[in-house]
Design a protein around this motif. Structure first.
Motif, PDB file in Angstrom:
ATOM      1  N   GLN A   1       0.867  -1.306   0.054  1.00 31.31           N
ATOM      2  CA  GLN A   1       0.020   0.102  -0.020  1.00 31.31           C
ATOM      3  C   GLN A   1       0.785   1.437  -0.052  1.00 31.31           C
ATOM      4  OE1 GLN A   1      -2.366  -0.833   3.534  1.00 31.31           O
ATOM      5  NE2 GLN A   1      -4.204  -1.292   2.432  1.00 31.31           N
ATOM      6  N   ARG A   2       1.941   1.270   0.850  1.00 31.49           N
ATOM      7  CA  ARG A   2       2.803   2.492   0.798  1.00 31.49           C
ATOM      8  C   ARG A   2       3.323   2.600  -0.745  1.00 31.49           C
ATOM      9  NH1 ARG A   2       4.206   0.703   6.589  1.00 31.49           N
ATOM     10  NH2 ARG A   2       5.916  -0.872   5.540  1.00 31.49           N
ATOM     11  N   GLN A   3       3.971   1.427  -1.359  1.00 28.56           N
ATOM     12  CA  GLN A   3       4.492   1.769  -2.833  1.00 28.56           C
ATOM     13  C   GLN A   3       3.323   2.349  -3.583  1.00 28.56           C
ATOM     14  OE1 GLN A   3       6.988   2.515  -3.997  1.00 28.56           O
ATOM     15  NE2 GLN A   3       8.369   0.605  -3.700  1.00 28.56           N
ATOM     16  N   ARG A   4       2.005   1.965  -3.372  1.00 28.43           N
ATOM     17  CA  ARG A   4       1.004   2.539  -4.254  1.00 28.43           C
ATOM     18  C   ARG A   4       0.819   3.817  -3.992  1.00 28.43           C
ATOM     19  NH1 ARG A   4      -2.746  -1.532  -6.635  1.00 28.43           N
ATOM     20  NH2 ARG A   4      -1.835  -3.499  -5.976  1.00 28.43           N
ATOM     21  N   VAL A   5       0.917   4.427  -2.790  1.00 29.62           N
ATOM     22  CA  VAL A   5       1.078   5.749  -2.367  1.00 29.62           C
ATOM     23  C   VAL A   5       2.139   6.730  -3.228  1.00 29.62           C
ATOM     24  CG1 VAL A   5       1.248   7.278  -0.571  1.00 29.62           C
ATOM     25  CG2 VAL A   5      -0.202   5.278  -0.134  1.00 29.62           C
ATOM     26  N   MET A   6       3.203   5.941  -3.178  1.00 32.72           N
ATOM     27  CA  MET A   6       4.509   6.454  -3.713  1.00 32.72           C
ATOM     28  C   MET A   6       4.110   6.785  -5.361  1.00 32.72           C
ATOM     29  SD  MET A   6       6.914   7.330  -1.874  1.00 32.72           S
ATOM     30  CE  MET A   6       8.103   7.670  -3.100  1.00 32.72           C
ATOM     31  N   ILE A   7       3.496   5.777  -5.863  1.00 35.14           N
ATOM     32  CA  ILE A   7       3.245   5.898  -7.383  1.00 35.14           C
ATOM     33  C   ILE A   7       2.049   6.961  -7.628  1.00 35.14           C
ATOM     34  CG2 ILE A   7       1.951   4.546  -9.051  1.00 35.14           C
ATOM     35  CD1 ILE A   7       3.146   1.985  -7.855  1.00 35.14           C
ATOM     36  N   ALA A   8       1.074   7.061  -6.642  1.00 30.30           N
ATOM     37  CA  ALA A   8       0.217   7.908  -6.621  1.00 30.30           C
ATOM     38  C   ALA A   8       0.728   9.536  -6.805  1.00 30.30           C
ATOM     39  CB  ALA A   8      -0.968   8.146  -5.517  1.00 30.30           C
ATOM     40  N   ILE A   9       1.686   9.652  -5.859  1.00 26.78           N
ATOM     41  CA  ILE A   9       2.493  10.965  -5.697  1.00 26.78           C
ATOM     42  C   ILE A   9       3.319  11.056  -7.065  1.00 26.78           C
ATOM     43  CG2 ILE A   9       4.525  12.042  -4.495  1.00 26.78           C
ATOM     44  CD1 ILE A   9       3.643  10.705  -1.937  1.00 26.78           C
ATOM     45  N   ALA A  10       3.930   9.954  -7.580  1.00 31.08           N
ATOM     46  CA  ALA A  10       4.913  10.279  -8.740  1.00 31.08           C
ATOM     47  C   ALA A  10       3.612  10.884  -9.905  1.00 31.08           C
ATOM     48  CB  ALA A  10       5.279   9.068  -9.112  1.00 31.08           C
ATOM     49  N   LEU A  11       2.503  10.319  -9.874  1.00 28.12           N
ATOM     50  CA  LEU A  11       1.427  10.581 -10.938  1.00 28.12           C
ATOM     51  C   LEU A  11       0.872  11.772 -10.857  1.00 28.12           C
ATOM     52  CD1 LEU A  11       0.075   7.010 -11.580  1.00 28.12           C
ATOM     53  CD2 LEU A  11       1.930   8.118 -12.786  1.00 28.12           C
ATOM     54  N   ALA A  12       0.823  12.448  -9.594  1.00 31.84           N
ATOM     55  CA  ALA A  12       0.159  13.575  -9.291  1.00 31.84           C
ATOM     56  C   ALA A  12      -0.019  14.715 -10.457  1.00 31.84           C
ATOM     57  CB  ALA A  12       0.511  14.240  -8.115  1.00 31.84           C
ATOM     58  N   LEU A  13       1.039  14.829 -11.005  1.00 32.59           N
ATOM     59  CA  LEU A  13       1.175  16.149 -12.308  1.00 32.59           C
ATOM     60  C   LEU A  13       1.159  15.356 -13.437  1.00 32.59           C
ATOM     61  CD1 LEU A  13       3.335  18.648 -10.108  1.00 32.59           C
ATOM     62  CD2 LEU A  13       0.864  18.593 -10.110  1.00 32.59           C
ATOM     63  N   GLY A  14       0.895  14.295 -13.560  1.00 35.30           N
ATOM     64  CA  GLY A  14       1.019  13.818 -14.929  1.00 35.30           C
ATOM     65  C   GLY A  14       2.195  13.878 -15.676  1.00 35.30           C
ATOM     66  N   PRO A  15       3.120  13.170 -15.089  1.00 39.13           N
ATOM     67  CA  PRO A  15       4.443  13.489 -15.746  1.00 39.13           C
ATOM     68  C   PRO A  15       4.613  12.748 -17.032  1.00 39.13           C
ATOM     69  CG  PRO A  15       4.765  11.706 -14.059  1.00 39.13           C
ATOM     70  CD  PRO A  15       3.352  12.289 -14.129  1.00 39.13           C
ATOM     71  N   ASP A  16       5.851  13.256 -17.879  1.00 43.41           N
ATOM     72  CA  ASP A  16       5.869  12.587 -19.269  1.00 43.41           C
ATOM     73  C   ASP A  16       6.821  11.275 -19.111  1.00 43.41           C
ATOM     74  OD1 ASP A  16       4.542  14.467 -20.993  1.00 43.41           O
ATOM     75  OD2 ASP A  16       6.158  15.877 -20.224  1.00 43.41           O
ATOM     76  N   VAL A  17       7.679  11.306 -18.048  1.00 41.24           N
ATOM     77  CA  VAL A  17       8.938  10.056 -17.838  1.00 41.24           C
ATOM     78  C   VAL A  17       8.602   9.757 -16.296  1.00 41.24           C
ATOM     79  CG1 VAL A  17      11.224   9.574 -17.570  1.00 41.24           C
ATOM     80  CG2 VAL A  17      10.509  10.969 -19.344  1.00 41.24           C
ATOM     81  N   LEU A  18       8.490   8.417 -16.022  1.00 40.51           N
ATOM     82  CA  LEU A  18       8.527   7.901 -14.691  1.00 40.51           C
ATOM     83  C   LEU A  18       9.673   7.178 -14.571  1.00 40.51           C
ATOM     84  CD1 LEU A  18       6.840   7.724 -12.204  1.00 40.51           C
ATOM     85  CD2 LEU A  18       5.679   5.462 -13.256  1.00 40.51           C
ATOM     86  N   ILE A  19      10.492   7.349 -13.436  1.00 38.43           N
ATOM     87  CA  ILE A  19      11.623   6.614 -12.963  1.00 38.43           C
ATOM     88  C   ILE A  19      11.204   5.722 -11.894  1.00 38.43           C
ATOM     89  CG2 ILE A  19      13.991   6.592 -12.279  1.00 38.43           C
ATOM     90  CD1 ILE A  19      14.446   9.205 -13.759  1.00 38.43           C
ATOM     91  N   ALA A  20      11.212   4.615 -11.994  1.00 39.01           N
ATOM     92  CA  ALA A  20      10.824   3.406 -10.938  1.00 39.01           C
ATOM     93  C   ALA A  20      12.205   2.821 -10.450  1.00 39.01           C
ATOM     94  CB  ALA A  20       9.805   2.405 -11.341  1.00 39.01           C
ATOM     95  N   ASP A  21      12.688   3.131  -9.346  1.00 39.81           N
ATOM     96  CA  ASP A  21      14.035   2.566  -8.833  1.00 39.81           C
ATOM     97  C   ASP A  21      13.912   1.726  -7.830  1.00 39.81           C
ATOM     98  OD1 ASP A  21      16.605   2.383  -8.061  1.00 39.81           O
ATOM     99  OD2 ASP A  21      16.992   4.508  -7.207  1.00 39.81           O
ATOM    100  N   GLU A  22      14.024   0.416  -8.149  1.00 38.54           N
ATOM    101  CA  GLU A  22      13.743  -0.887  -7.718  1.00 38.54           C
ATOM    102  C   GLU A  22      12.684  -0.745  -6.864  1.00 38.54           C
ATOM    103  OE1 GLU A  22      15.959  -3.442  -7.520  1.00 38.54           O
ATOM    104  OE2 GLU A  22      17.929  -2.854  -8.072  1.00 38.54           O
ATOM    105  N   PRO A  23      11.221  -0.611  -7.426  1.00 36.63           N
ATOM    106  CA  PRO A  23       9.990  -0.523  -6.651  1.00 36.63           C
ATOM    107  C   PRO A  23       9.578  -1.482  -6.122  1.00 36.63           C
ATOM    108  CG  PRO A  23       9.567  -0.215  -8.968  1.00 36.63           C
ATOM    109  CD  PRO A  23      11.307  -0.314  -8.654  1.00 36.63           C
ATOM    110  N   THR A  24      10.042  -2.865  -6.569  1.00 34.80           N
ATOM    111  CA  THR A  24       9.521  -4.110  -5.827  1.00 34.80           C
ATOM    112  C   THR A  24      10.234  -5.019  -5.305  1.00 34.80           C
ATOM    113  OG1 THR A  24       9.860  -5.147  -8.147  1.00 34.80           O
ATOM    114  CG2 THR A  24       7.673  -4.112  -7.913  1.00 34.80           C
TER     115      THR A  24
END
Length: 549
Positions: free
Chosen positions: A171-194
């Motif tokens: 759930q915390r990792q999903r929150v981090m994804i929500a924060i990253a998507l908040a402004l609709g970025p063109d590039v998403l960097i996922a650093d060892e998220p799983t």
């Protein structure tokens, strides 16, 4: 192998981000001069680009350079990072702050340390919008609920008022994804998220990132050391070793026809599922440890927004382990694996049941009576960084326990040196401190410490989950060698079913404190009977690509 019908999302070869001859210098006195050296790569529009390599290969440093988050002691000394008309390697702080979050976002590996423990989830998501002056209070509040819904979190209206410690790791990792998507970025960097997640939660997060990427047509740079993850999601792959790109190409080519020796080594180190017809030998050596109807219940926990509930951590668990045998205990986070391990070492008391060791029921023994038996049951801990005292030399770490139990200083010194050699470290390690060693080396020291007592039972609690695949393979090989030589009975606790299939003679599958299935690896993985076991196996990343052992 990835599903053959998976479409490539790269759009007409459009480059959205490009690194050219990028060099990043490390502080003085490091093991090498540069974190990355003359690396060049392109990230295409709508592409899933995986960057693979061991710790220290330069993956995360590259991501932090793109985000403008390098520490002051680490400098870009050459090359460029072009994005939307800006050179991020030379951009001013104000420009980076404007792009960060709005155009380029990052999901960090450890959400518990990345999230503010003193702020509610909703406020932390809102903070991104406030920093970039997006919307008003009402629209931001609505956006928070929409984002939490989008990333699949339950009851977002309630959850937005909770704090990070009240959520699970997934759930915390999903929150981090929500924060990253908040402004609709063109590039998403996922650093060892799983990396720190169990297999089913990992599968859910991978599916979520892939779904979001397709829906929003984002470019994703996914950093990982797991080729199983690469096989599951990648369009293209970059392999890094010691700051240099050694290989790059489309995922199918790199996975099935790797050209560089380092890539071949990483792929060879990926744990394989046990093959058809393969069966581990089963002998009738003496039973060392027998557990009967073990039960442990945690009292109700009081939450701000949730009803108190009793947690049945271990529920009527029964099993036995023989001399020289490895018993695997697998399951998701919260399944009761670690609680069972702590119970075996009497680090917590159980409500009922028995633990028979050397003919005695140690579950009911008072600590004063059990203390003399502690050397016979030892544990290897998950985190090799937190489990060694940073203020003590390796000599002290290895010998303090045996000395307290009556071993002479000369015997303890000689045994410590012998064990350092056994785990692949030289005698020079004896007088050094933990910070002078890598994660894999620290885990070897942790193994040596557990063996100082010549234990009859070794409990390994997620002992390799924090390590790179190649280091992981070395530690597993070392454990197998030690067990063969010393005839130790081992309880191997893990959420990685691939590892369990390789190293274990018998496997227990736990769910919500209960053993739902048990048997040899060949039966568990070829013909799982319980729906939960079937679900765990289905969630293993890249299993179609992965050849059998």
């Amino acid at each position: 192998m990835r599903k053959p019908d998976k479409p490539s999302l790269a759009t007409n070869g459009d480059v959205i981000l490009s690194a050219k001859d990028l060099t990043i210098r490390l502080p003085p006195n490091m093991e090498r001069k540069n974190a990355v050296e003359n690396i060049s790569f392109d990230l295409m529009a709508g592409e899933m680009l995986c960057i693979v390599g061991e710790s220290g290969s330069g993956k995360s440093v590259t991501a932090n350079a793109i985000m403008g988050l390098l520490p002051s002691s680490v400098k870009v000394t050459g090359g460029s990072i072009h994005f939307k008309g800006h050179d991020l390697a030379k951009a001013r702080k104000r420009v980076l702050q404007e792009l960060r979050g709005r155009s380029v976002s990052i999901i960090f590996q450890d959400p518990l340390s990345a999230l503010n423990p003193l702020m509610t989830i909703g406020r932390q998501i809102t903070e991104v919008m406030v920093a970039h002056r997006v919307g008003d209070a009402a629209s931001r509040a609505a956006k928070v609920v929409n984002l939490l819904t989008e990333v699949g979190l339950p009851e977002p209206e309630v959850l937005q008022h909770q704090y990070p410690f009240q959520l699970s790791g997934g759930q915390r990792q999903r929150v981090m994804i929500a924060i990253a998507l908040a402004l609709g970025p063109d590039v998403l960097i996922a650093d060892e998220p799983t990396t720190a997640l169990d297999v089913t939660t990992q599968a859910q997060i991978l599916d979520l990132i892939r779904h979001i990427q397709r829906e929003k047509k984002m470019s994703v740079m996914f950093i990982t050391h797991d080729f199983g993850v690469v096989a599951e999601i990648a369009d293209r792959v970059i392999v890094m070793e010691k700051g240099v790109i050694v290989e790059q190409g489309d995922a199918a080519t790199v996975l099935h026809h790797p050209s560089h020796p380092y890539t071949k080594k990483l792929i060879a180190a990926v744990p394989r599922m046990i093959g058809e017809g393969e069966e581990k030998g089963r002998d009738e050596t003496p039973i060392v440890l027998e557990v009967r109807n073990l039960d442990k219940t945690y009292p109700p926990s009081l939450g701000f927004f949730s009803k108190p509930r009793i947690v049945h951590a271990v529920k009527t668990v029964t099993f036995s382990v023989r001399q020289g045998q490895t018993l695997g205990v697998v399951g998701e986070s919260g399944s009761g694996k670690s609680s069972l391990g702590r119970a075996l070492l009497k680090l917590m008391d159980c409500d009922s049941g028995s633990i028979l060791f050397d003919g005695k029921d140690i579950a009911s023994l008072p600590e004063s009576d059990f203390r003399s038996m502690r050397p016979d049951i030892q544990m290897i801990f998950q985190d090799p960084f937190a489990s060694l005292n940073p203020r003590q030399t390796i000599a002290r770490i290895l010998t303090v326990g045996p000395l307290a139990h009556g071993m002479t200083a000369r015997e303890a010194h000689a045994k410590a040196l012998d064990l350092l050699r056994l785990v692949g470290l030289d005698e020079g390690a004896y007088d050094r401190f933990p910070h002078e060693f890598s994660g894999g080396q620290r885990q070897r020291i942790g193994i040596a410490r557990a063996l100082m007592f010549n234990p009859k039972v070794l409990v390994a609690d997620e002992a390799v989950s924090a390590l790179d695949v190649s280091i992981q393979a070395q530690i597993l090989e070392l454990l197998a060698k030690i067990q063969k030589e010393m005839k130790i009975a081992m309880i191997f606790i893990t959420h990685d079913l691939r590892i369990a299939s390789q190293i274990c003679d018998e496997i227990l599958v736990m769910s919500r404190g209960e053993v739902v299935e048990s048997g040899p690896p060949s039966q568990i993985f070829r013909a799982p009977r319980h729906p939960y076991t079937q679900q765990l196996i289905a969630a293993i990343p890249g299993k179609e690509w992965m050849p059998a052992a």
